[in-house]
Design a protein around this motif. Structure first.
Motif, PDB file in Angstrom:
ATOM      1  N   VAL A   1       0.638  -1.333  -0.040  1.00  9.00           N
ATOM      2  CA  VAL A   1      -0.069  -0.188   0.192  1.00  9.00           C
ATOM      3  C   VAL A   1       0.837   1.195  -0.054  1.00  9.00           C
ATOM      4  N   GLY A   2       2.103   1.213   0.503  1.00  5.79           N
ATOM      5  CA  GLY A   2       2.935   2.489   0.875  1.00  5.79           C
ATOM      6  C   GLY A   2       2.929   3.172   1.967  1.00  5.79           C
ATOM      7  N   LEU A   3       2.222   2.592   2.990  1.00  4.14           N
ATOM      8  CA  LEU A   3       1.760   3.356   4.170  1.00  4.14           C
ATOM      9  C   LEU A   3       3.411   3.283   4.970  1.00  4.14           C
ATOM     10  N   GLU A   4       3.409   4.390   5.805  1.00  3.22           N
ATOM     11  CA  GLU A   4       4.554   4.510   6.620  1.00  3.22           C
ATOM     12  C   GLU A   4       4.474   3.741   7.933  1.00  3.22           C
ATOM     13  N   MET A   5       5.722   3.079   8.389  1.00  5.00           N
ATOM     14  CA  MET A   5       5.505   2.198   9.362  1.00  5.00           C
ATOM     15  C   MET A   5       5.951   2.860  10.658  1.00  5.00           C
ATOM     16  N   ASN A   6       5.088   3.853  11.068  1.00  2.00           N
ATOM     17  CA  ASN A   6       5.536   4.906  12.133  1.00  2.00           C
ATOM     18  C   ASN A   6       4.496   4.777  13.286  1.00  2.00           C
TER      19      ASN A   6
END
Length: 302
Positions: A124-129
């Motif tokens: 999906v391209g979501l950041e792992m934050n």
């Protein structure tokens, strides 16, 4: 009422009320969970591993903890469920191309965006934050967001194509409810593994005992046969005929059959010319006076 210097104190300075509960900054907590090792409190560096409860560790820190489990380490309680290196899974993380790292702020005159993550979801391209829920698979170690699992429903990993089950999906840095559920799964999985080991041990012992039994009784089968008295005359004649045949075949090999008596050629019923070929014949036995002395002839004697 005044104090020294003409200051006028206020009520909250004189009356001590109940202490306020200190609230943890959510942003700081997310940064600590997703950017630092749970065991050593150092910045996460590859290789990064995760336990069965979804916590992130540096692999070097886990190995050091397993080698030296001293009681002085207070942070060792967070990894008390890790008994061996097999209890952790090495993660396959996807780098975030928008993350510049520490190279962009070498002078200290720029603002570091702590919410920008080093890794992202490859699907999906979501950041792992910490703003989005992430999970990994125990079978292959691939990491992706929970949204990717829900949107693309499949029984195969989205990145490497390995087959997985629902039990293999572990949420990273989940809530207390998630941790309790993962803990139950972990205990059930370990109990199942112990039961499988116990069932394998008796099977291995049986396979080892079978060849031992066959070695104890080699040769033909010890079947019960009738007594010689009960056998008829025909069977006795067959045995008598088969005996000389077996001696003839064994004579070719040069070894007499088991239990057979050794007979000398002198006692046999062969002709005298045949017996004279062997040293046991009377013609071959001579006294020392009759036997000649053999002298070698060489050119060195003259």
């Amino acid at each position: 009422m005044g104090c020294d210097g003409g200051t006028i104190p206020k009520r909250h300075e004189l009356v001590k009320g109940p202490k306020k509960v200190e609230k943890v900054d959510k942003d700081a907590e997310l940064v600590a969970q997703w950017n630092y090792c749970t065991l050593s409190q150092e910045i996460l560096k590859r290789p990064v591993v995760a336990c069965e409860l979804g916590r992130l560790y540096n692999k070097d820190a886990v190995i050091e903890f397993l080698l030296d489990k001293s009681a002085e380490k207070a942070l060792g309680k967070a990894a008390s469920h890790i008994k061996s290196i097999k209890n952790v899974t090495e993660l396959k993380l996807s780098d975030n191309p928008a993350w510049g790292g520490d190279r962009g702020n070498t002078k200290g005159d720029r603002h570091d965006d702590l919410q920008r993550a080093r890794f992202i979801c490859p699907v999906v391209g979501l950041e792992m934050n910490g703003r989005h829920r992430f999970c990994f698979l125990r079978c292959c170690g691939c990491v992706f967001s929970e949204r990717a699992l829900k949107e693309i429903k499949a029984e195969v990993c989205h990145t490497c194509g390995a087959a997985f089950q629902e039990d293999d999906v572990i949420v990273l840095n989940g809530t207390k409810e998630d941790v309790e559920m993962l803990k139950k799964r972990m205990e059930e999985r370990r109990l199942r593994a112990k039961m499988e080991k116990k069932t394998k041990k008796p099977k291995a012992a049986e396979s080892v005992s079978k060849p031992e039994v066959s070695e104890e009784c080699p040769g033909p089968s010890r079947a019960k046969t009738g007594k010689p008295e009960e056998l008829g005359p025909d069977t006795r004649e067959k045995k008598a005929v088969s005996a000389p045949r077996s001696t003839a075949t064994n004579g070719k090999a040069g070894k007499p059959p088991c239990g057979a008596m050794k007979r000398s050629i002198a006692d046999s019923e062969e002709s005298e010319t045949y017996k004279s070929l062997f040293t046991t014949h009377s013609s071959a036995k001579r006294s020392k006076e009759e036997s000649a002395h053999w002298v070698t002839h060489t050119s060195y004697c003259f």
